[in-house]
Write an enzyme that holds these catalytic residues in place. Structure first.
Site, PDB file in Angstrom:
ATOM      1  N   SER A  73       0.805  -1.233   0.000  1.00 34.40           N
ATOM      2  CA  SER A  73       0.000   0.000   0.000  1.00 34.40           C
ATOM      3  C   SER A  73       0.828   1.269   0.000  1.00 34.40           C
ATOM      4  CB  SER A  73      -0.920   0.030   1.218  1.00 34.40           C
ATOM      5  OG  SER A  73      -2.077  -0.689   0.917  1.00 34.40           O
ATOM      6  N   LYS A  76       0.496   3.419  -2.957  1.00 39.83           N
ATOM      7  CA  LYS A  76      -0.682   4.284  -3.153  1.00 39.83           C
ATOM      8  C   LYS A  76      -0.325   5.775  -3.055  1.00 39.83           C
ATOM      9  CE  LYS A  76      -3.650   0.583  -1.407  1.00 39.83           C
ATOM     10  NZ  LYS A  76      -4.388   0.047  -0.251  1.00 39.83           N
ATOM     11  N   TYR A 200      -3.474  -2.342 -10.325  1.00 41.05           N
ATOM     12  CA  TYR A 200      -3.411  -2.230  -8.860  1.00 41.05           C
ATOM     13  C   TYR A 200      -2.521  -3.323  -8.238  1.00 41.05           C
ATOM     14  CZ  TYR A 200      -4.895  -2.483  -4.009  1.00 41.05           C
ATOM     15  OH  TYR A 200      -4.887  -2.545  -2.642  1.00 41.05           O
ATOM     16  N   TYR A 252      -4.626   3.154   7.775  1.00 37.56           N
ATOM     17  CA  TYR A 252      -5.950   2.529   7.881  1.00 37.56           C
ATOM     18  C   TYR A 252      -6.656   3.003   9.144  1.00 37.56           C
ATOM     19  CZ  TYR A 252      -3.062  -0.373   4.947  1.00 37.56           C
ATOM     20  OH  TYR A 252      -2.173  -0.790   4.014  1.00 37.56           O
ATOM     21  N   VAL A 270       1.131  -3.812   3.797  1.00 39.09           N
ATOM     22  CA  VAL A 270       1.108  -5.122   4.439  1.00 39.09           C
ATOM     23  C   VAL A 270       2.371  -5.950   4.155  1.00 39.09           C
ATOM     24  CG1 VAL A 270      -1.410  -5.290   4.653  1.00 39.09           C
ATOM     25  CG2 VAL A 270      -0.281  -6.214   2.605  1.00 39.09           C
TER      26      VAL A 270
HETATM   27  N1  GLU Z   1      -2.278  -5.366  -2.146  1.00 45.34           N
HETATM   28  C1  GLU Z   1      -2.820  -5.336  -0.818  1.00 45.34           C
HETATM   29  C2  GLU Z   1      -4.307  -5.588  -0.886  1.00 45.34           C
HETATM   30  O1  GLU Z   1      -4.921  -5.181  -1.838  1.00 45.34           O
HETATM   31  C3  GLU Z   1      -2.511  -4.001  -0.234  1.00 45.34           C
HETATM   32  C4  GLU Z   1      -2.898  -3.922   1.184  1.00 45.34           C
HETATM   33  C5  GLU Z   1      -2.006  -3.063   2.015  1.00 45.34           C
HETATM   34  O2  GLU Z   1      -0.786  -3.004   1.865  1.00 45.34           O
HETATM   35  O3  GLU Z   1      -2.558  -2.426   2.873  1.00 45.34           O
HETATM   36  O4  GLU Z   1      -4.871  -6.185  -0.030  1.00 45.34           O
END
Ligand code: GLU
Length: 324
Positions: A73, A76, A200, A252, A270
């Site tokens: 993430s 992002k 993505y 989050y 993650v």
């Molecule tokens: N590729 C992971 C997902 O879509 C990213 C989640 C993350 O790093 O928070 O679940």
């Protein structure tokens, strides 16, 4: 002796990261690796790396700072930057700017809010951002654009996607398909869900080490400029706003906790990495694959706490005494 300083020199910073990495070698409370993406479940939890790239001065690093990990993430932040460069403020018609207070892959909130994700850092929001980047190009071209952007920011042409991780996510990303399909049904995705998710999953599967990632994030510490090569990545105003989103939405439903404990903009993934921005000062990456129950790295979070305790770094002003 422990160094606690307001404007640390390179030597003092080196001492701080060495202390942190040295202490964490023996740490047994490490959380658990993400196992919902099978390829990430194979990563050795007994690793820890940290790198600080100041906007003026030389970088410091410690531990496994040269081991590549899945940025997940954290990507992002960079795709948001690219999307803002493409469509500017129009992006905010399709994605919000509020903390979600929900898990990163939550579906329920999206239904209440008619397919408009709370912010660009939860999965649904990042999927909309991927859809924006996909405009007028194929998924392959969009992935190359994102990888090329990361390479130019990190000043390193070896940065690439870990294709095994990308495949692993594509095989098991059922919740992301659900989010994508729901947003497509609500008219908030312009392209086929499979194509958007291909972009993505590949952006999340980019592998970088702590040094590369901190270098790549430096423009957010330097008002939009990627220091070493003196090129403007994004305007100062947008850099500031991305930092604001990182502070409020970067962890989050534990974003408030990171702001409370650490007090700088940060984005976690993650894969166990956290990119932190000390505006006007430095970009920092810490990485350890073990996560807490919110999906944030246990030791990387603690590393940031320790770093700001010893440097006083915070967007909330200087630190006159101990944090409590
Ligand atoms: N590729 C992971 C997902 O879509 C990213 C989640 C993350 O790093 O928070 O679940």
């Amino acid at each position: 002796m422990e160094v606690t300083v307001a404007s640390p020199t390179q030597q003092e910073l080196q001492q701080i990261v060495d202390d942190i990495a040295g202490r964490f070698v023996l740490e047994t409370e490490r959380g658990a690796v993400a196992d919902y993406i099978p390829e990430l479940a194979k990563v050795d939890i007994n690793q820890f790396g940290m790198a600080i790239v100041p906007i003026h001065g030389d970088p410091v690093q410690a531990g496994d700072a040269n081991t590549r990990f899945s940025i997940q993430s954290i990507s992002k932040v960079f795709t948001l930057t690219l999307a803002l460069k493409k469509v500017g403020v129009n992006l905010w018609r399709r994605v919000g700017r509020e903390p979600s207070g929900n898990p990163f892959n939550s579906i329920v909130q999206l239904e209440y809010e008619h397919g408009v994700p709370r912010n660009p850092f939860i999965n649904a929001g990042a999927i909309v951002v991927a859809d924006v980047i996909l405009a007028r190009q194929t998924a392959g071209e969009a992935i190359s654009e994102i990888v090329g952007f990361m390479r130019s920011l990190a000043h390193d042409d070896t940065v690439d996607v870990d294709v095994e991780v990308a495949r692993s996510e594509a095989r098991t990303g059922f919740r992301n398909f659900a989010l994508g399909n729901f947003m497509r049904a609500e008219g908030n995705l312009d392209h086929a869900v499979e194509e958007v998710l291909e972009v993505y999953f590949n952006q999340c599967a980019i592998a970088m080490d702590c040094c590369q990632l901190a270098r790549a994030g430096c423009y957010l510490a330097d008002a939009g400029n990627n220091g070493a090569h003196e090129h403007s990545v994004i305007t100062p105003a947008r850099s500031r706003r991305i930092n604001a989103l990182m502070l409020t939405c970067g962890h989050y439903d534990a974003s408030g906790e990171f702001a409370f404990r650490v007090g700088i903009p940060g984005k976690s993934g993650v894969g166990g990495g956290i990119l932190g921005i000390v505006p006007g000062v430095a970009a920092v990456t810490a990485w350890c694959p073990g996560l807490d129950d919110k999906g944030n790295s246990v030791l990387a979070s603690r590393a940031f706490e320790e770093l700001v305790r010893r440097t006083g770094w915070s967007v909330f002003g200087p630190l006159p005494g101990a944090l409590d």
